[in-house]
Write an enzyme that holds these catalytic residues in place. Structure first.
Site, PDB file in Angstrom:
ATOM      1  N   SER A 161      11.575 -65.874 154.526  1.00  0.00           N
ATOM      2  CA  SER A 161      10.251 -65.294 154.290  1.00  0.00           C
ATOM      3  C   SER A 161      10.032 -64.031 155.115  1.00  0.00           C
ATOM      4  O   SER A 161       9.396 -63.083 154.651  1.00  0.00           O
ATOM      5  CB  SER A 161       9.153 -66.324 154.574  1.00  0.00           C
ATOM      6  OG  SER A 161       9.220 -66.769 155.912  1.00  0.00           O
ATOM      7  N   SER A 162      10.584 -63.984 156.329  1.00  0.00           N
ATOM      8  CA  SER A 162      10.409 -62.788 157.157  1.00  0.00           C
ATOM      9  C   SER A 162      11.065 -61.570 156.516  1.00  0.00           C
ATOM     10  O   SER A 162      10.548 -60.452 156.612  1.00  0.00           O
ATOM     11  CB  SER A 162      10.985 -63.020 158.559  1.00  0.00           C
ATOM     12  OG  SER A 162      12.360 -63.349 158.477  1.00  0.00           O
ATOM     13  N   LEU A 163      12.186 -61.761 155.828  1.00  0.00           N
ATOM     14  CA  LEU A 163      12.853 -60.655 155.140  1.00  0.00           C
ATOM     15  C   LEU A 163      12.177 -60.356 153.805  1.00  0.00           C
ATOM     16  O   LEU A 163      12.118 -59.198 153.386  1.00  0.00           O
ATOM     17  CB  LEU A 163      14.331 -60.971 154.928  1.00  0.00           C
ATOM     18  CG  LEU A 163      15.144 -61.252 156.198  1.00  0.00           C
ATOM     19  CD1 LEU A 163      16.582 -61.591 155.844  1.00  0.00           C
ATOM     20  CD2 LEU A 163      15.075 -60.090 157.165  1.00  0.00           C
TER      21      LEU A 163
ATOM     22  N   ARG B  16       9.077 -60.426 153.211  1.00  0.00           N
ATOM     23  CA  ARG B  16       7.876 -59.605 153.466  1.00  0.00           C
ATOM     24  C   ARG B  16       8.215 -58.123 153.583  1.00  0.00           C
ATOM     25  O   ARG B  16       7.345 -57.272 153.465  1.00  0.00           O
ATOM     26  CB  ARG B  16       7.166 -60.100 154.725  1.00  0.00           C
ATOM     27  CG  ARG B  16       6.451 -61.426 154.494  1.00  0.00           C
ATOM     28  CD  ARG B  16       5.555 -61.810 155.656  1.00  0.00           C
ATOM     29  NE  ARG B  16       6.290 -62.237 156.826  1.00  0.00           N
ATOM     30  CZ  ARG B  16       6.701 -63.479 157.073  1.00  0.00           C
ATOM     31  NH1 ARG B  16       6.463 -64.429 156.188  1.00  0.00           N
ATOM     32  NH2 ARG B  16       7.339 -63.771 158.175  1.00  0.00           N
TER      33      ARG B  16
ATOM     34  N   THR C 220      27.717 -65.936 146.775  1.00  0.00           N
ATOM     35  CA  THR C 220      27.356 -64.623 146.252  1.00  0.00           C
ATOM     36  C   THR C 220      25.847 -64.458 146.314  1.00  0.00           C
ATOM     37  O   THR C 220      25.086 -65.334 145.900  1.00  0.00           O
ATOM     38  CB  THR C 220      27.848 -64.463 144.799  1.00  0.00           C
ATOM     39  OG1 THR C 220      29.275 -64.582 144.799  1.00  0.00           O
ATOM     40  CG2 THR C 220      27.446 -63.117 144.231  1.00  0.00           C
ATOM     41  N   LEU C 221      25.422 -63.337 146.849  1.00  0.00           N
ATOM     42  CA  LEU C 221      23.993 -63.020 146.983  1.00  0.00           C
ATOM     43  C   LEU C 221      23.637 -61.918 146.002  1.00  0.00           C
ATOM     44  O   LEU C 221      24.353 -60.931 145.876  1.00  0.00           O
ATOM     45  CB  LEU C 221      23.688 -62.565 148.413  1.00  0.00           C
ATOM     46  CG  LEU C 221      24.072 -63.543 149.518  1.00  0.00           C
ATOM     47  CD1 LEU C 221      23.887 -62.891 150.883  1.00  0.00           C
ATOM     48  CD2 LEU C 221      23.274 -64.825 149.398  1.00  0.00           C
ATOM     49  N   GLU C 222      22.525 -62.082 145.310  1.00  0.00           N
ATOM     50  CA  GLU C 222      22.000 -61.074 144.389  1.00  0.00           C
ATOM     51  C   GLU C 222      20.908 -60.321 145.138  1.00  0.00           C
ATOM     52  O   GLU C 222      19.737 -60.687 145.096  1.00  0.00           O
ATOM     53  CB  GLU C 222      21.447 -61.761 143.140  1.00  0.00           C
ATOM     54  CG  GLU C 222      22.473 -62.621 142.433  1.00  0.00           C
ATOM     55  CD  GLU C 222      21.857 -63.707 141.582  1.00  0.00           C
ATOM     56  OE1 GLU C 222      20.668 -64.040 141.763  1.00  0.00           O
ATOM     57  OE2 GLU C 222      22.568 -64.237 140.718  1.00  0.00           O
TER      58      GLU C 222
END
Length: 189
Positions: free
Chosen positions: A105-107, A109, A130-132
């Site tokens: 959540s901190s990222l 924002r 894998t990150l989108e």
């Protein structure tokens, strides 16, 4: 059932869930495990008139540019930019556990989304996640490759273990273990 901190610590210490490179106990929170940003990134090449049918066996390897950063090197995601990335940690799940990947959540924002559609990780999975990565915000976002925590994963138990035959079937699916084409560009700044 989602594993809580004590369950996660127990499964990790027993080797039921494994990470390469290994994690520290500080990465295990109340009900999730913090994972760091890896070093390999894939960006779609701009093609003005290209139309793709991704649900029809489309192979994007000729339309992407891969970049490998050194540990500590800065990865920048510009506003409204999409790139694929990976977790630094390669995870090994037993046939009795699955996982979900979530943003922090901190990222979020700041505008960062770490997955668009694929948060589920099947039982028996091995590899980096894998990150989108997409920047919904108005600012450039910078992260230290191989160091910064980028996402979190919760681990869930399954009532019945996945079969060996099903896991072998998953390995044959396009992109299940290989999200990036073979060509890679090493960045030395």
């Amino acid at each position: 059932m989602m594993l809580a901190r004590q369950d996660l610590l127990r499964a990790w210490k027993r080797g039921e869930i494994r990470f390469e490179p290994n994690i520290s106990s500080d990465q295990i929170s109340l009900s999730s495990i913090d994972l760091r940003l890896g070093r390999i990134f894939t960006k779609l090449k701009a093609h003005k008139h290209l139309v793709v049918r991704p649900a029809q066996d489309f192979d994007p390897s000729g339309f992407v540019r891969n970049t490998t950063l050194r540990v500590g090197q800065i990865f920048r995601l510009r506003p409204k930019e999409f790139q694929l990335g990976q977790t630094l940690e390669r995870i090994t799940l037993p046939a009795s556990l699955a996982a979900h990947i979530h943003g922090r959540s901190s990222l979020a924002r700041s505008g960062l989304a770490v997955h668009s559609t694929a948060p589920h990780i099947h039982p028996g999975f091995y590899g980096p996640i894998t990150l989108e990565l997409f920047n919904y915000g108005e600012w450039n976002l910078e992260f230290s490759a191989g160091k910064d925590v980028i996402c979190q994963s919760d681990i869930v138990g399954s009532k019945n273990s996945a079969t060996k035959e099903f896991n072998q079937k998953l390995e044959r699916l396009p992109g299940s273990r290989k999200a990036f084409s073979k060509e890679e560009k090493e960045v030395n700044v």
